[in-house]
Design an enzyme around this catalytic site. Structure first.
Site, PDB file in Angstrom:
ATOM      1  N   HIS A 196      -6.165  -4.044  -3.185  1.00  0.00           N
ATOM      2  CA  HIS A 196      -6.858  -4.455  -1.969  1.00  0.00           C
ATOM      3  C   HIS A 196      -8.296  -3.963  -2.036  1.00  0.00           C
ATOM      4  O   HIS A 196      -8.542  -2.784  -2.313  1.00  0.00           O
ATOM      5  CB  HIS A 196      -6.157  -3.892  -0.738  1.00  0.00           C
ATOM      6  CG  HIS A 196      -4.773  -4.430  -0.554  1.00  0.00           C
ATOM      7  ND1 HIS A 196      -3.865  -3.905   0.346  1.00  0.00           N
ATOM      8  CD2 HIS A 196      -4.130  -5.459  -1.161  1.00  0.00           C
ATOM      9  CE1 HIS A 196      -2.726  -4.582   0.278  1.00  0.00           C
ATOM     10  NE2 HIS A 196      -2.873  -5.526  -0.632  1.00  0.00           N
ATOM     11  N   GLU A 224       0.822  -1.210   0.000  1.00  0.00           N
ATOM     12  CA  GLU A 224       0.000   0.000   0.000  1.00  0.00           C
ATOM     13  C   GLU A 224       0.860   1.266   0.000  1.00  0.00           C
ATOM     14  O   GLU A 224       0.710   2.139   0.862  1.00  0.00           O
ATOM     15  CB  GLU A 224      -0.956  -0.027   1.194  1.00  0.00           C
ATOM     16  CG  GLU A 224      -1.865  -1.251   1.191  1.00  0.00           C
ATOM     17  CD  GLU A 224      -2.919  -1.246   2.279  1.00  0.00           C
ATOM     18  OE1 GLU A 224      -2.751  -0.504   3.271  1.00  0.00           O
ATOM     19  OE2 GLU A 224      -3.909  -1.981   2.138  1.00  0.00           O
ATOM     20  N   GLU A 266      -5.155  -8.535  -0.481  1.00  0.00           N
ATOM     21  CA  GLU A 266      -5.971  -8.401   0.738  1.00  0.00           C
ATOM     22  C   GLU A 266      -7.392  -8.113   0.276  1.00  0.00           C
ATOM     23  O   GLU A 266      -7.601  -7.359  -0.669  1.00  0.00           O
ATOM     24  CB  GLU A 266      -5.518  -7.238   1.628  1.00  0.00           C
ATOM     25  CG  GLU A 266      -4.196  -7.389   2.328  1.00  0.00           C
ATOM     26  CD  GLU A 266      -3.883  -6.183   3.221  1.00  0.00           C
ATOM     27  OE1 GLU A 266      -4.831  -5.454   3.616  1.00  0.00           O
ATOM     28  OE2 GLU A 266      -2.699  -5.950   3.507  1.00  0.00           O
TER      29      GLU A 266
END
Length: 607
Positions: free
Chosen positions: A243, A161, A287
């Site tokens: 994600h 991220e 994720e």
């Protein structure tokens, strides 16, 4: 056709913001049709690869409790935090300084891989403004080739991220310039690892997008993040990672991504990689799940509300297996790092295991919490896809046949109960020993899991909000009499501004006439008050525009950004080139992508 169903229930995005509806007693009728005599393909993929879907967010399979869970439930390891840059900082204590070997290490044996994702934190120990990305990429290749004994991770995602941290103080607040450096960091890592003969089996994925609100500021967010990344690093990536969360991840408003929004995000990523690179880059959803913000600290019920989102998003991903590298629901292992005084000795919210004695972890026993039921629901589900159709986009379905065992999965994305009518042209002849697995996520009660046995396949079955059902049955018919192949066609036109009354034209090539189903996957970003029902023409013929789409109405978001499926008659398809036009009655927003999807039978079938 004979059809089997799968229903996935919709998740309350930020659960405190989307409580149960006061009119939840309303019931809708949906028909699911299953044809277990017809094998279904996504391009050339039919068999379910469980390793792409059923994983937990850890690489610690050496722990005996974790190892037993993985074996009992047929689950794999998924992702962990460690890599070349954490290692180098431990050696040099300087970012951008790497412990290269003084003498060439001519190890050329091909490295075996272990199926998990290695990643690293976006912090000052990994990357800083001003580092040399070429040097970083060369070091990553040397680290995995020369310094790691044994197998290397199959997937390397250099930073977790990263873009949401680009303005952190440790990066000198360079913002977009820092994001561009991060993209170059990814590119050089991929370039050097791909050039190392011993690492031919490794795959580089990125950029682990945490906040894929592509539509923000008239798609300025898209242009400055994922598009920029594909432009700068895409040619060196084996896959694009993202994600997906219902709720808030890092920053932003509460919203549900399960349903039309996640479909639109992934379609945009696929379509642009096709335009920019001439191929669709595979996806890695490293994720996904749901984020609950109703309580501070650990709460047993809040910690398992994510399971509804697991199921909702999973159905999206199951339909992309031909372009899916790996997906990982955000379930960690014991997360012992969290059970400390700093965190009041409470379990980590995403943990699967809970300690009986959190004050003495060396002597405690561990138990599984109710997240285990997600994996129990899907345990043993495997086999080849068979033909299945739902007539309502809110009821998601999938079906698999493993020799003489049939699995029908049903997921409810709607906020209301659906009565699902199960149809099969053979009236379920030769189908017996039926069992029903049901997982309900009740907001104030937690997970309710149930298994029951029936004498025969039910004519209908009720599925409530946030419920997923899997019907398992023995089947006497083992051979297939037909095959249906799903193919997606992408246009070189995308992200088109909407002007009232002005047609937007999308061209497609390589199509084949035949018998089957056809649908347009139209992803639009528009203000909520704007029309979502344009006039649609396929090769000059008008087709009906539906009123419904997957999941909720997205009113919790500033703009609507979602994929709306538009079915049309397969007979409108011409051999070779085809044209689709879209005309809205009002100004504003964009048509992000238009993907033409066909499901074509090998043998002609009667309707």
């Amino acid at each position: 056709m004979n059809n089997i169903i799968l229903t996935a229930l919709s998740v309350c995005l930020s659960f405190s913001v989307f409580p149960l509806s006061s009119s939840e007693n309303k019931t809708y009728n949906t028909t699911v049709t299953v044809d277990y005599a017809t094998q279904r393909y996504l391009n050339d993929v039919s068999a379910l690869d469980r390793g792409k879907y059923f994983n937990i967010h850890t690489s610690k399979d050496s722990d005996p409790d974790v190892r037993k869970f993985l074996a009992d439930y047929g689950v794999g390891i998924g992702r962990s935090f460690w890599g070349p840059f954490s290692y180098s900082y431990g050696k040099t204590k300087k970012v951008g300084e790497y412990p290269f070997s003084e003498k060439p290490l001519n190890y050329t044996d091909l490295k075996e891989t272990k199926r998990y994702v290695a990643t690293e934190h976006a912090n000052a120990r990994t990357i800083q403004w001003g580092i040399d990305p070429v040097k970083a990429g060369a070091w990553a290749a040397e680290y995995y080739s020369k310094h790691v004994k044994g197998a290397v991770p199959e997937f390397f995602e250099p930073i977790n991220e990263p873009f949401v941290h680009a303005r952190d103080k440790c990066f000198n607040m360079h913002g977009q310039e820092m994001r561009m450096l991060m993209a170059d960091f990814y590119a050089q890592t991929g370039k050097h690892i791909h050039a190392e003969p011993s690492l031919k089996k490794m795959k580089i994925i990125g950029y682990a997008a945490a906040y894929p609100a592509m539509e923000l500021r008239d798609f300025d967010h898209w242009n400055n993040t994922m598009k920029m990344f594909i432009d700068r690093a895409g040619e060196y990536m084996d896959g694009l990672s993202v994600h997906l969360y219902d709720g808030i991840n890092i920053v932003g408003k509460s919203s549900r991504r399960s349903g039309s929004n996640s479909e639109a995000i992934l379609d945009l990523m696929e379509n642009y990689s096709f335009i920019r690179l001439g191929k669709v880059l595979p996806l890695a959803v490293t994720e996904y799940g749901g984020i609950d913000n109703t309580s501070k600290g650990y709460h047993p019920i809040a910690s398992v509300r994510t399971v509804a989102s697991f199921n909702h998003i999973l159905f999206n991903l199951l339909e992309r297996e031909d372009k899916m590298l790996i997906s990982i629901p955000f379930v960690s292992d014991k997360a012992e790092w969290h059970i400390t005084k700093q965190y009041n000795f409470e379990p980590y919210g995403a943990a699967l295991f809970v300690a009986n004695n959190p004050y003495d972890l060396k002597n405690t026993a561990w138990k599984l919490n109710d997240k285990k039921y997600f994996f129990k629901l899907w345990k043993d589900v495997k086999g080849e896809r068979v033909d299945i159709v739902s007539d309502n986009p809110d009821i998601q379905v999938a079906a698999f046949k493993d020799d003489d065992r049939l699995y029908i999965a049903i997921d409810n994305l709607d906020d209301y109960t659906h009565k699902v009518n199960l149809k099969n042209v053979l009236n379920w002849k030769g189908v017996d020993n039926v069992s029903v697995r049901s997982l309900k996520m009740i907001f104030d009660k937690g997970i309710v899991y149930d298994e029951k046995t029936l004498n025969s396949m039910p004519q209908s079955i009720d599925i409530i909000k946030d419920e997923t059902i899997i019907l398992c049955a023995d089947i006497s018919r083992k051979k297939y009499s037909n095959r249906i192949v799903r193919t997606k066609y992408y246009s070189n036109t995308y992200l088109q501004p909407v002007e009232a009354g002005k047609p937007i034209v999308f061209d497609f090539d390589g199509l084949k006439p035949g018998t089957g189903r056809a649908v347009l996957r139209m992803s639009i970003g528009r203000k909520h008050e704007m029309s979502k029902k344009p006039e649609i023409m396929v090769n000059g013929k008008k087709v009906d525009m539906p009123d419904n789409w997957r999941g909720y109405d997205q009113t919790g978001r500033d703009d609507f950004f979602g994929m709306i499926e538009i079915p049309f008659d397969y007979r409108l398809i011409r051999k070779g080139k085809n044209s689709v036009s879209v005309t809205f009655p009002d100004n504003g927003g964009r048509v992000a992508t238009m993907i033409l999807q066909t499901e074509r039978y090998d043998k002609k079938v009667r309707k």
